[in-house]
Motif scaffolding. Structure first.
Motif, PDB file in Angstrom:
ATOM      1  N   UNK A  29     -24.492  -4.946  -4.371  1.00  0.00           N
ATOM      2  CA  UNK A  29     -25.065  -4.695  -3.227  1.00  0.00           C
ATOM      3  C   UNK A  29     -26.000  -5.645  -2.737  1.00  0.00           C
ATOM      4  N   UNK A  30     -26.650  -6.247  -3.455  1.00  0.00           N
ATOM      5  CA  UNK A  30     -27.235  -6.850  -3.134  1.00  0.00           C
ATOM      6  C   UNK A  30     -26.864  -8.253  -3.490  1.00  0.00           C
ATOM      7  N   UNK A  31     -25.844  -8.287  -4.888  1.00  0.00           N
ATOM      8  CA  UNK A  31     -25.079 -10.014  -4.482  1.00  0.00           C
ATOM      9  C   UNK A  31     -24.287 -10.470  -3.216  1.00  0.00           C
ATOM     10  N   UNK A  32     -23.410  -8.931  -2.726  1.00  0.00           N
ATOM     11  CA  UNK A  32     -23.234  -9.398  -1.671  1.00  0.00           C
ATOM     12  C   UNK A  32     -23.474  -9.465  -0.657  1.00  0.00           C
ATOM     13  N   UNK A  33     -24.846  -8.944  -0.622  1.00  0.00           N
ATOM     14  CA  UNK A  33     -25.862  -9.365   1.351  1.00  0.00           C
ATOM     15  C   UNK A  33     -26.385 -10.280   0.838  1.00  0.00           C
ATOM     16  N   UNK A  34     -27.163 -10.455  -0.077  1.00  0.00           N
ATOM     17  CA  UNK A  34     -28.200 -12.630  -0.343  1.00  0.00           C
ATOM     18  C   UNK A  34     -26.275 -13.614  -0.081  1.00  0.00           C
ATOM     19  N   UNK A  35     -25.066 -13.046  -0.694  1.00  0.00           N
ATOM     20  CA  UNK A  35     -24.570 -14.171  -0.845  1.00  0.00           C
ATOM     21  C   UNK A  35     -24.011 -14.358   0.803  1.00  0.00           C
ATOM     22  N   UNK A  36     -23.544 -13.107   1.639  1.00  0.00           N
ATOM     23  CA  UNK A  36     -22.993 -13.420   2.810  1.00  0.00           C
ATOM     24  C   UNK A  36     -23.506 -14.407   3.537  1.00  0.00           C
ATOM     25  N   UNK A  37     -25.160 -15.091   3.552  1.00  0.00           N
ATOM     26  CA  UNK A  37     -25.749 -16.232   4.490  1.00  0.00           C
ATOM     27  C   UNK A  37     -24.617 -17.310   3.754  1.00  0.00           C
ATOM     28  N   UNK A  38     -24.237 -17.101   3.074  1.00  0.00           N
ATOM     29  CA  UNK A  38     -23.041 -18.720   2.547  1.00  0.00           C
ATOM     30  C   UNK A  38     -22.179 -18.919   3.538  1.00  0.00           C
ATOM     31  N   UNK A  39     -21.255 -19.939   3.360  1.00  0.00           N
ATOM     32  CA  UNK A  39     -20.225 -20.226   4.452  1.00  0.00           C
ATOM     33  C   UNK A  39     -18.819 -19.242   3.226  1.00  0.00           C
ATOM     34  N   UNK A  40     -18.538 -19.120   4.234  1.00  0.00           N
ATOM     35  CA  UNK A  40     -17.129 -18.120   3.134  1.00  0.00           C
ATOM     36  C   UNK A  40     -16.573 -18.265   2.179  1.00  0.00           C
ATOM     37  N   UNK A  41     -15.846 -19.760   2.081  1.00  0.00           N
ATOM     38  CA  UNK A  41     -15.464 -20.857   0.736  1.00  0.00           C
ATOM     39  C   UNK A  41     -16.419 -20.134  -0.611  1.00  0.00           C
ATOM     40  N   UNK A  42     -17.941 -19.854  -0.407  1.00  0.00           N
ATOM     41  CA  UNK A  42     -18.876 -20.180  -1.874  1.00  0.00           C
ATOM     42  C   UNK A  42     -19.510 -19.138  -1.316  1.00  0.00           C
ATOM     43  N   UNK A  43     -18.698 -18.152  -1.734  1.00  0.00           N
ATOM     44  CA  UNK A  43     -19.718 -16.528  -1.566  1.00  0.00           C
ATOM     45  C   UNK A  43     -19.095 -16.089  -2.449  1.00  0.00           C
ATOM     46  N   UNK A  44     -17.510 -15.943  -3.293  1.00  0.00           N
ATOM     47  CA  UNK A  44     -16.689 -15.702  -4.066  1.00  0.00           C
ATOM     48  C   UNK A  44     -17.685 -16.388  -5.209  1.00  0.00           C
ATOM     49  N   UNK A 167     -19.494  -3.393 -24.159  1.00  0.00           N
ATOM     50  CA  UNK A 167     -19.414  -2.947 -23.043  1.00  0.00           C
ATOM     51  C   UNK A 167     -19.960  -3.754 -21.535  1.00  0.00           C
ATOM     52  N   UNK A 168     -21.164  -5.059 -22.287  1.00  0.00           N
ATOM     53  CA  UNK A 168     -21.514  -5.317 -21.388  1.00  0.00           C
ATOM     54  C   UNK A 168     -20.656  -6.817 -20.245  1.00  0.00           C
ATOM     55  N   UNK A 169     -19.440  -7.103 -21.507  1.00  0.00           N
ATOM     56  CA  UNK A 169     -18.795  -7.621 -20.824  1.00  0.00           C
ATOM     57  C   UNK A 169     -17.716  -6.982 -19.589  1.00  0.00           C
ATOM     58  N   UNK A 170     -17.177  -5.193 -20.760  1.00  0.00           N
ATOM     59  CA  UNK A 170     -15.830  -4.941 -20.155  1.00  0.00           C
ATOM     60  C   UNK A 170     -16.795  -4.662 -18.417  1.00  0.00           C
ATOM     61  N   UNK A 171     -18.190  -3.983 -18.296  1.00  0.00           N
ATOM     62  CA  UNK A 171     -18.507  -4.016 -17.125  1.00  0.00           C
ATOM     63  C   UNK A 171     -18.639  -4.836 -16.366  1.00  0.00           C
ATOM     64  N   UNK A 172     -18.770  -6.184 -16.757  1.00  0.00           N
ATOM     65  CA  UNK A 172     -19.014  -7.543 -15.591  1.00  0.00           C
ATOM     66  C   UNK A 172     -18.113  -7.875 -15.114  1.00  0.00           C
ATOM     67  N   UNK A 178     -14.062  -6.010  -8.427  1.00  0.00           N
ATOM     68  CA  UNK A 178     -13.967  -5.255  -7.284  1.00  0.00           C
ATOM     69  C   UNK A 178     -15.136  -6.070  -6.295  1.00  0.00           C
ATOM     70  N   UNK A 179     -15.889  -6.912  -7.024  1.00  0.00           N
ATOM     71  CA  UNK A 179     -16.905  -7.271  -6.471  1.00  0.00           C
ATOM     72  C   UNK A 179     -16.306  -7.925  -4.599  1.00  0.00           C
ATOM     73  N   UNK A 180     -15.162  -9.218  -4.898  1.00  0.00           N
ATOM     74  CA  UNK A 180     -14.850  -9.692  -3.900  1.00  0.00           C
ATOM     75  C   UNK A 180     -13.971  -8.951  -3.199  1.00  0.00           C
TER      76      UNK A 180
END
Length: 253
Positions: A29-44, A167-172, A178-180
């Motif tokens: 949630x935090x990453x999605x909202x923080x990256x929303x200020x960037x240009x669309x091509x930079x968000x991913x 587990x950490x690597x798989x979850x990441x 799915x974050x995109x």
């Protein structure tokens, strides 16, 4: 290596992976909202950097378990007529992280309500670069807080560091996959953005309460209790469910 392929190890791996994903929801949630200020091509790119940092922090903390556990030990004992406390390094990090989340989420809500950007103003390259660095720094700071909380929870479920690393690597990787779509969906619905920011305020308040509880903070003889995370995640799931219904109703009308 043979112990990894036992039934108990596989169950632990699945449980820890699911736990890391659940605990990483607030991070997404935090990453999605923080990256929303960037240009669309930079968000991913920003989202992937954020999740990669989260994975790196968690793996480093796993290799420094002894240091992580030492952060739970109080470094100060304070006693007075009104306040008693025994803060630890972990409590200080959680407290500062909670304050940062509340400040950031409140500031974002204010900007979305009060500030209107002109679509005619082009984004200059230096500004875009500075914005990317600013977003990455914010993501790194909050990842440190979430990583400590996540790893301490994982340690309580398993004592095999190799399984925890897998587990950490798989979850990441799952969250990167799915974050995109999740980030795009949140950014395309302003009401979900405000709801997500409200969640961050709740999580920030929970971190402050947890830090106070870990510090054994007592005010006028009243001890500060921790907020059960199950209550928080239930409130988030319920609110998101109601908002999805509202989105469908708005589409029909």
């Amino acid at each position: 290596m043979s112990s990894i392929f036992t039934l108990d190890a596989i169950v632990s791996l699945i449980t820890l992976t699911f736990l890391e994903i659940v605990l990483g929801i607030d991070n997404i949630i935090f990453i999605s909202i923080a990256s929303s200020k960037l240009p669309k091509e930079e968000r991913g790119k920003a989202r992937n950097i954020g999740l990669f940092l989260a994975m790196g922090f968690r793996i480093l903390l796993l290799f420094g378990i002894s240091f992580l556990i030492s952060l739970q030990e109080p470094f100060l004992h304070f006693h007075s007529t009104f306040i008693q406390a025994a803060p630890s390094g972990q409590a200080v990090i959680l407290f500062l992280g909670g304050l940062f989340l509340i400040y950031k989420a409140t500031n974002e809500i204010y900007e979305k309500i009060e500030h209107v950007e002109s679509p005619l103003d082009p984004i200059e390259k230096p500004n875009a670069t500075k914005k990317m660095m600013n977003v990455v720094i914010q993501i790194a700071v909050i990842n440190l807080v979430f990583s400590i909380d996540s790893i301490l929870t994982a340690i309580g479920l398993s004592d095999q560091i190799f399984i925890m690393i897998i587990a950490v690597i798989l979850s990441a990787l799952i969250m990167m996959l799915f974050s995109g779509p999740v980030g795009d969906f949140v950014n395309n619905h302003p009401s979900l953005q405000v709801l997500g920011l409200s969640f961050l305020i709740m999580i920030g308040f929970m971190l402050i309460a947890e830090a106070s509880h870990n510090s054994e903070l007592s005010i006028l003889g009243n001890h500060i209790g921790a907020i059960p995370k199950g209550y928080l995640y239930f409130a988030i799931a319920f609110s998101v469910g109601v908002e999805f219904l509202n989105i469908k109703i708005r589409k029909r009308s």
